[in-house]
Design a protein around this motif. Structure first.
Motif, PDB file in Angstrom:
ATOM      1  N   UNK A  87       0.832  -1.205   0.000  1.00 54.36           N
ATOM      2  CA  UNK A  87       0.000   0.000   0.000  1.00 54.36           C
ATOM      3  C   UNK A  87       0.865   1.252   0.000  1.00 54.36           C
ATOM      4  N   UNK A  88       2.009   1.191   0.696  1.00 55.43           N
ATOM      5  CA  UNK A  88       2.892   2.345   0.758  1.00 55.43           C
ATOM      6  C   UNK A  88       3.437   2.690  -0.631  1.00 55.43           C
ATOM      7  N   UNK A  89       3.789   1.645  -1.397  1.00 54.71           N
ATOM      8  CA  UNK A  89       4.301   1.862  -2.754  1.00 54.71           C
ATOM      9  C   UNK A  89       3.255   2.538  -3.630  1.00 54.71           C
ATOM     10  N   UNK A  90       2.033   2.059  -3.513  1.00 54.00           N
ATOM     11  CA  UNK A  90       0.945   2.652  -4.295  1.00 54.00           C
ATOM     12  C   UNK A  90       0.698   4.093  -3.870  1.00 54.00           C
ATOM     13  N   UNK A  91       0.724   4.342  -2.553  1.00 52.62           N
ATOM     14  CA  UNK A  91       0.500   5.696  -2.042  1.00 52.62           C
ATOM     15  C   UNK A  91       1.584   6.653  -2.518  1.00 52.62           C
ATOM     16  N   UNK A  92       2.836   6.171  -2.551  1.00 56.12           N
ATOM     17  CA  UNK A  92       3.929   7.016  -3.037  1.00 56.12           C
ATOM     18  C   UNK A  92       3.688   7.403  -4.487  1.00 56.12           C
ATOM     19  N   UNK A  95       0.808   9.938  -4.642  1.00 58.00           N
ATOM     20  CA  UNK A  95       1.202  11.263  -4.161  1.00 58.00           C
ATOM     21  C   UNK A  95       2.178  11.946  -5.111  1.00 58.00           C
ATOM     22  N   UNK A  96       3.005  11.141  -5.772  1.00 57.62           N
ATOM     23  CA  UNK A  96       3.905  11.710  -6.773  1.00 57.62           C
ATOM     24  C   UNK A  96       3.099  12.257  -7.952  1.00 57.62           C
ATOM     25  N   UNK A  97       2.040  11.503  -8.318  1.00 60.51           N
ATOM     26  CA  UNK A  97       1.168  11.953  -9.409  1.00 60.51           C
ATOM     27  C   UNK A  97       0.477  13.260  -9.037  1.00 60.51           C
ATOM     28  N   UNK A  98      -0.009  13.363  -7.788  1.00 58.51           N
ATOM     29  CA  UNK A  98      -0.656  14.591  -7.322  1.00 58.51           C
ATOM     30  C   UNK A  98       0.317  15.758  -7.363  1.00 58.51           C
ATOM     31  N   UNK A  99       1.560  15.498  -6.937  1.00 55.57           N
ATOM     32  CA  UNK A  99       2.580  16.546  -6.950  1.00 55.57           C
ATOM     33  C   UNK A  99       2.870  17.008  -8.380  1.00 55.57           C
ATOM     34  N   UNK A 100       2.967  16.032  -9.299  1.00 56.60           N
ATOM     35  CA  UNK A 100       3.206  16.364 -10.700  1.00 56.60           C
ATOM     36  C   UNK A 100       2.062  17.195 -11.267  1.00 56.60           C
ATOM     37  N   UNK A 101       0.840  16.821 -10.898  1.00 58.50           N
ATOM     38  CA  UNK A 101      -0.322  17.581 -11.345  1.00 58.50           C
ATOM     39  C   UNK A 101      -0.273  19.015 -10.829  1.00 58.50           C
ATOM     40  N   UNK A 102       0.088  19.194  -9.570  1.00 52.85           N
ATOM     41  CA  UNK A 102       0.144  20.525  -8.977  1.00 52.85           C
ATOM     42  C   UNK A 102       1.223  21.371  -9.648  1.00 52.85           C
ATOM     43  N   UNK A 103       2.382  20.754  -9.906  1.00 56.59           N
ATOM     44  CA  UNK A 103       3.463  21.468 -10.587  1.00 56.59           C
ATOM     45  C   UNK A 103       3.030  21.879 -11.989  1.00 56.59           C
ATOM     46  N   UNK A 104       2.334  20.956 -12.683  1.00 51.82           N
ATOM     47  CA  UNK A 104       1.842  21.262 -14.028  1.00 51.82           C
ATOM     48  C   UNK A 104       0.825  22.394 -13.993  1.00 51.82           C
ATOM     49  N   UNK A 105      -0.061  22.353 -13.016  1.00 53.16           N
ATOM     50  CA  UNK A 105      -1.073  23.395 -12.861  1.00 53.16           C
ATOM     51  C   UNK A 105      -0.432  24.763 -12.659  1.00 53.16           C
ATOM     52  N   UNK A 106       0.552  24.841 -11.748  1.00 53.77           N
ATOM     53  CA  UNK A 106       1.224  26.110 -11.460  1.00 53.77           C
ATOM     54  C   UNK A 106       1.973  26.627 -12.690  1.00 53.77           C
ATOM     55  N   UNK A 107       2.564  25.708 -13.446  1.00 54.94           N
ATOM     56  CA  UNK A 107       3.292  26.093 -14.661  1.00 54.94           C
ATOM     57  C   UNK A 107       2.344  26.717 -15.688  1.00 54.94           C
ATOM     58  N   UNK A 108       1.202  26.055 -15.887  1.00 50.49           N
ATOM     59  CA  UNK A 108       0.229  26.550 -16.856  1.00 50.49           C
ATOM     60  C   UNK A 108      -0.357  27.886 -16.390  1.00 50.49           C
ATOM     61  N   UNK A 109      -0.660  27.999 -15.082  1.00 53.10           N
ATOM     62  CA  UNK A 109      -1.189  29.257 -14.550  1.00 53.10           C
ATOM     63  C   UNK A 109      -0.199  30.397 -14.755  1.00 53.10           C
ATOM     64  N   UNK A 110       1.085  30.103 -14.589  1.00 48.18           N
ATOM     65  CA  UNK A 110       2.125  31.119 -14.794  1.00 48.18           C
ATOM     66  C   UNK A 110       2.163  31.548 -16.261  1.00 48.18           C
TER      67      UNK A 110
END
Length: 239
Positions: A87-92, A95-110
């Motif tokens: 479960x920890x591997x899946x959660x990592x 969470x990495x996917x969520x982080x990537x999404x957030x970074x992508x969102x901020x990049x596009x907003x910029x």
């Protein structure tokens, strides 16, 4: 075990319920819990099964249901699906996917912010250009009117002077002012004419481009020629 809690008389509390229940009692019908609904995976009383919301559902005795649940957990443990590392591997990964999404969102907003800052700058620049164009146009037209106004103010002064001199009984004064008097009379005899000036009646805000589908650079280039003077109206004044 639920069955052991019921046998030992240990009280239970239903999740999200404010009522403390008596041991093994149905919260709806206040009867003893006697079976396990395998369709809904909950303990039920006879009224639940015969007349309530579990009517027609498959049921098991509580001890049978307990054995089945334990067997399922044992099998899950053997299959390795209860290992925390899995479960920890899946959660990592999640969470990495969520982080990537957030970074992508901020990049596009910029990028959006930078794009619209550039567009707003061009629009303001074009606005200033159009305002200057309008001011220049009216300044030229008003200067033409001012020139004629000054000419006729001078004529008015000459007429006043001639009237004043005409009332004079001093012949020497008339001869002395003869050039001015005769010149003024000639100027005053001139027939008034009409001069033309133009007032801007509208502006043309059409985005004059044949290609409707524009990329950003084409759109920004189009902004530089956007908004032009539209129709003008000819007005005449006597001068």
């Amino acid at each position: 075990m639920i069955s052991e809690q019921l046998k030992s008389g240990t009280s239970t509390k239903q999740l999200n319920s404010e009522d403390t229940l008596r041991v093994g009692e149905c919260t709806v019908h206040k009867r003893q819990l006697e079976a396990f609904c395998t369709s809904c995976h909950v303990l039920i009383c006879p009224t639940c099964l015969m007349f309530g919301e579990h009517k027609g559902h498959l049921v098991d005795q509580m001890d049978k249901a307990t054995k089945d649940i334990r067997s399922s957990m044992d099998q899950a443990a053997k299959d390795g699906i209860l290992r925390l590392e899995k479960t920890e591997t899946v959660l990592v990964d999640i969470r990495h996917t969520k982080l990537t999404f957030e970074e992508s969102k901020q990049k596009v907003l910029k990028e959006i912010e930078q794009t619209f800052v550039s567009i707003f700058k061009l629009i303001k620049q074009r606005k200033d250009e159009v305002i200057n164009l309008i001011n220049q146009h009216y300044e030229i037209q008003v200067n033409n009117i001012d020139t004629q106004e000054q000419i006729w103010m001078d004529k008015q002064i000459r007429a006043f002077d001639v009237i004043k001199l005409a009332k004079s009984t001093n012949d020497y004064q008339l001869l002395e002012k003869a050039t001015y008097i005769l010149q003024s009379l000639e100027i005053l005899r001139q027939t008034p004419t009409y001069k033309n000036v133009y007032i801007v009646n509208s502006i043309d805000t059409t985005f004059n481009l044949n290609n409707i589908s524009l990329n950003l650079s084409e759109f920004q280039k189009g902004l530089q020629s956007w908004i032009k003077l539209g129709d003008s109206v000819l007005i005449q004044f006597k001068c």
